[in-house]
Design a protein around this motif. Sequence first.
Motif, PDB file in Angstrom:
ATOM      1  N   GLU A  36      -3.371  11.670  -2.385  1.00  0.00           N
ATOM      2  CA  GLU A  36      -4.216  10.473  -2.462  1.00  0.00           C
ATOM      3  C   GLU A  36      -3.619   9.404  -3.360  1.00  0.00           C
ATOM      4  O   GLU A  36      -4.157   8.320  -3.456  1.00  0.00           O
ATOM      5  N   VAL A  39      -1.288   4.855  -2.145  1.00  0.00           N
ATOM      6  CA  VAL A  39      -2.258   3.870  -1.680  1.00  0.00           C
ATOM      7  C   VAL A  39      -1.691   2.460  -1.791  1.00  0.00           C
ATOM      8  O   VAL A  39      -0.846   2.188  -2.637  1.00  0.00           O
ATOM      9  N   VAL A 103      -6.941   1.186   2.136  1.00  0.00           N
ATOM     10  CA  VAL A 103      -6.317   2.443   2.552  1.00  0.00           C
ATOM     11  C   VAL A 103      -5.218   2.110   3.553  1.00  0.00           C
ATOM     12  O   VAL A 103      -5.275   1.083   4.243  1.00  0.00           O
TER      13      VAL A 103
END
Length: 123
Positions: A36, A39, A103
């Motif tokens: 994650e 980005v 995103v």
Amino acid sequence: MTIERVVATPAALALIARLRDAHGEILFYQSHGCCEGSVPMCFAPGELRLRSDDVRFGTVGGVPFHASRAQGEYLAGLQLTLDAQPGDVGSFSLEDGSGWHFVARLRLWTDDEARQLPPWPPA
């Protein structure tokens, strides 16, 4: 037909417009953490110093989109779609606190698209 390495959804374009209204010029940098941590980050000029090995990966919504040369090499085989989703993620990106975050969605080029792409890396 021009093949764009970076494109944006309507939600991302709307968030870009709000950020430009609030901050003037902005730029994107595709971070390259793991999982994650990878980005798209949005900054006002001067908030992020681009390095000599950073490349302009494309332009989205009239805003330059940069990545490191190493990240760009990885992304060269993919089209990046910039999207915006509800929720804050606690990043240093300009949209943090707005209730939205950017995103990146990635897809492989088709064989036909790959043949039409300009050479990588850019000059």
